[in-house]
Design a protein around this motif. Structure first.
Motif, PDB file in Angstrom:
ATOM      1  N   LEU A   1       1.545  12.205  -9.512  1.00  0.00           N
ATOM      2  CA  LEU A   1       0.883  13.509  -9.323  1.00  0.00           C
ATOM      3  C   LEU A   1       1.910  14.657  -9.300  1.00  0.00           C
ATOM      4  O   LEU A   1       1.659  15.722  -9.846  1.00  0.00           O
ATOM      5  CB  LEU A   1       0.070  13.496  -8.020  1.00  0.00           C
ATOM      6  N   PHE A   2       3.056  14.423  -8.679  1.00  0.00           N
ATOM      7  CA  PHE A   2       4.107  15.420  -8.647  1.00  0.00           C
ATOM      8  C   PHE A   2       4.591  15.730 -10.066  1.00  0.00           C
ATOM      9  O   PHE A   2       4.748  16.900 -10.442  1.00  0.00           O
ATOM     10  CB  PHE A   2       5.280  14.923  -7.776  1.00  0.00           C
ATOM     11  N   LEU A   3       4.822  14.684 -10.863  1.00  0.00           N
ATOM     12  CA  LEU A   3       5.272  14.900 -12.234  1.00  0.00           C
ATOM     13  C   LEU A   3       4.215  15.637 -13.064  1.00  0.00           C
ATOM     14  O   LEU A   3       4.551  16.516 -13.863  1.00  0.00           O
ATOM     15  CB  LEU A   3       5.615  13.575 -12.894  1.00  0.00           C
ATOM     16  N   LEU A   4       2.945  15.297 -12.862  1.00  0.00           N
ATOM     17  CA  LEU A   4       1.884  15.973 -13.596  1.00  0.00           C
ATOM     18  C   LEU A   4       1.801  17.454 -13.190  1.00  0.00           C
ATOM     19  O   LEU A   4       1.568  18.334 -14.041  1.00  0.00           O
ATOM     20  CB  LEU A   4       0.549  15.284 -13.368  1.00  0.00           C
ATOM     21  N   LYS A   5       1.991  17.736 -11.907  1.00  0.00           N
ATOM     22  CA  LYS A   5       1.946  19.118 -11.446  1.00  0.00           C
ATOM     23  C   LYS A   5       3.123  19.919 -11.992  1.00  0.00           C
ATOM     24  O   LYS A   5       2.982  21.070 -12.391  1.00  0.00           O
ATOM     25  CB  LYS A   5       1.935  19.167  -9.922  1.00  0.00           C
ATOM     26  N   MET A   6       4.293  19.300 -12.052  1.00  0.00           N
ATOM     27  CA  MET A   6       5.469  19.994 -12.577  1.00  0.00           C
ATOM     28  C   MET A   6       5.356  20.210 -14.090  1.00  0.00           C
ATOM     29  O   MET A   6       5.887  21.178 -14.617  1.00  0.00           O
ATOM     30  CB  MET A   6       6.740  19.194 -12.285  1.00  0.00           C
ATOM     31  N   ALA A   7       4.693  19.290 -14.776  1.00  0.00           N
ATOM     32  CA  ALA A   7       4.562  19.404 -16.238  1.00  0.00           C
ATOM     33  C   ALA A   7       3.548  20.473 -16.628  1.00  0.00           C
ATOM     34  O   ALA A   7       3.636  21.035 -17.721  1.00  0.00           O
ATOM     35  CB  ALA A   7       4.154  18.071 -16.831  1.00  0.00           C
ATOM     36  N   SER A   8       2.587  20.766 -15.765  1.00  0.00           N
ATOM     37  CA  SER A   8       1.562  21.762 -16.147  1.00  0.00           C
ATOM     38  C   SER A   8       1.885  23.143 -15.669  1.00  0.00           C
ATOM     39  O   SER A   8       2.803  23.464 -15.064  1.00  0.00           O
ATOM     40  CB  SER A   8       0.213  21.355 -15.598  1.00  0.00           C
TER      41      SER A   8
ATOM     42  N   CYS B   1       0.830  -1.216   0.000  1.00  0.00           N
ATOM     43  CA  CYS B   1       0.000   0.000   0.000  1.00  0.00           C
ATOM     44  C   CYS B   1       0.859   1.259   0.000  1.00  0.00           C
ATOM     45  O   CYS B   1       0.557   2.222  -0.725  1.00  0.00           O
ATOM     46  CB  CYS B   1      -0.931  -0.002   1.210  1.00  0.00           C
ATOM     47  N   LEU B   2       1.926   1.272   0.792  1.00  0.00           N
ATOM     48  CA  LEU B   2       2.814   2.435   0.812  1.00  0.00           C
ATOM     49  C   LEU B   2       3.494   2.646  -0.534  1.00  0.00           C
ATOM     50  O   LEU B   2       3.646   3.776  -0.999  1.00  0.00           O
ATOM     51  CB  LEU B   2       3.863   2.278   1.916  1.00  0.00           C
ATOM     52  N   ARG B   3       3.881   1.552  -1.180  1.00  0.00           N
ATOM     53  CA  ARG B   3       4.526   1.668  -2.492  1.00  0.00           C
ATOM     54  C   ARG B   3       3.552   2.214  -3.532  1.00  0.00           C
ATOM     55  O   ARG B   3       3.921   3.067  -4.336  1.00  0.00           O
ATOM     56  CB  ARG B   3       5.057   0.322  -2.941  1.00  0.00           C
ATOM     57  N   VAL B   4       2.313   1.737  -3.517  1.00  0.00           N
ATOM     58  CA  VAL B   4       1.321   2.230  -4.478  1.00  0.00           C
ATOM     59  C   VAL B   4       1.043   3.716  -4.228  1.00  0.00           C
ATOM     60  O   VAL B   4       0.951   4.505  -5.174  1.00  0.00           O
ATOM     61  CB  VAL B   4       0.021   1.390  -4.391  1.00  0.00           C
ATOM     62  N   MET B   5       0.928   4.101  -2.963  1.00  0.00           N
ATOM     63  CA  MET B   5       0.709   5.523  -2.659  1.00  0.00           C
ATOM     64  C   MET B   5       1.927   6.352  -3.055  1.00  0.00           C
ATOM     65  O   MET B   5       1.778   7.479  -3.537  1.00  0.00           O
ATOM     66  CB  MET B   5       0.395   5.707  -1.174  1.00  0.00           C
ATOM     67  N   GLY B   6       3.117   5.824  -2.871  1.00  0.00           N
ATOM     68  CA  GLY B   6       4.330   6.536  -3.275  1.00  0.00           C
ATOM     69  C   GLY B   6       4.393   6.746  -4.774  1.00  0.00           C
ATOM     70  O   GLY B   6       4.723   7.831  -5.255  1.00  0.00           O
ATOM     71  N   TYR B   7       4.081   5.696  -5.540  1.00  0.00           N
ATOM     72  CA  TYR B   7       4.051   5.841  -7.000  1.00  0.00           C
ATOM     73  C   TYR B   7       2.976   6.826  -7.430  1.00  0.00           C
ATOM     74  O   TYR B   7       3.197   7.646  -8.326  1.00  0.00           O
ATOM     75  CB  TYR B   7       3.800   4.499  -7.675  1.00  0.00           C
ATOM     76  N   GLY B   8       1.828   6.767  -6.785  1.00  0.00           N
ATOM     77  CA  GLY B   8       0.753   7.707  -7.111  1.00  0.00           C
ATOM     78  C   GLY B   8       1.157   9.139  -6.826  1.00  0.00           C
ATOM     79  O   GLY B   8       0.903  10.046  -7.623  1.00  0.00           O
ATOM     80  N   GLY B   9       1.790   9.344  -5.692  1.00  0.00           N
ATOM     81  CA  GLY B   9       2.270  10.687  -5.349  1.00  0.00           C
ATOM     82  C   GLY B   9       3.319  11.184  -6.319  1.00  0.00           C
ATOM     83  O   GLY B   9       3.336  12.367  -6.698  1.00  0.00           O
TER      84      GLY B   9
END
Length: 74
Positions: A67-74, A56-64
């Motif tokens: 989201l970080f990459l998407l925020k930096m790209a926009s 669960c922590l790994r999935v949340m880490g990948y999700g975060g």
């Protein structure tokens, strides 16, 4: 494939532990499902709380991270 050792006396199957197949036949569908990585992961996670938490922590880490990459790209 594991051969079934306890054959029922009648042709009806009352529980999943009993089997009515011959020694020559196999449970192809069940074998295919059991060989899947996801099936093994779910079996392991059912027996280990630590593995479930780590997963669960790994999935949340990948999700975060996504989201970080998407925020930096926009």
């Amino acid at each position: 494939m594991q051969a079934c050792k306890n054959k029922p006396q009648s042709k009806t199957v009352n529980s999943s532990l009993q089997c009515e197949h011959d020694e020559n036949s196999s449970w192809e569908l069940f074998d295919l499902i059991e060989m899947q990585t996801e099936f093994a992961l779910c079996q392991s996670m059912a027996g280990s709380k630590t593995l479930a938490i780590m997963f669960c922590l790994r999935v949340m880490g990948y999700g975060g991270f996504i989201l970080f990459l998407l925020k930096m790209a926009s």
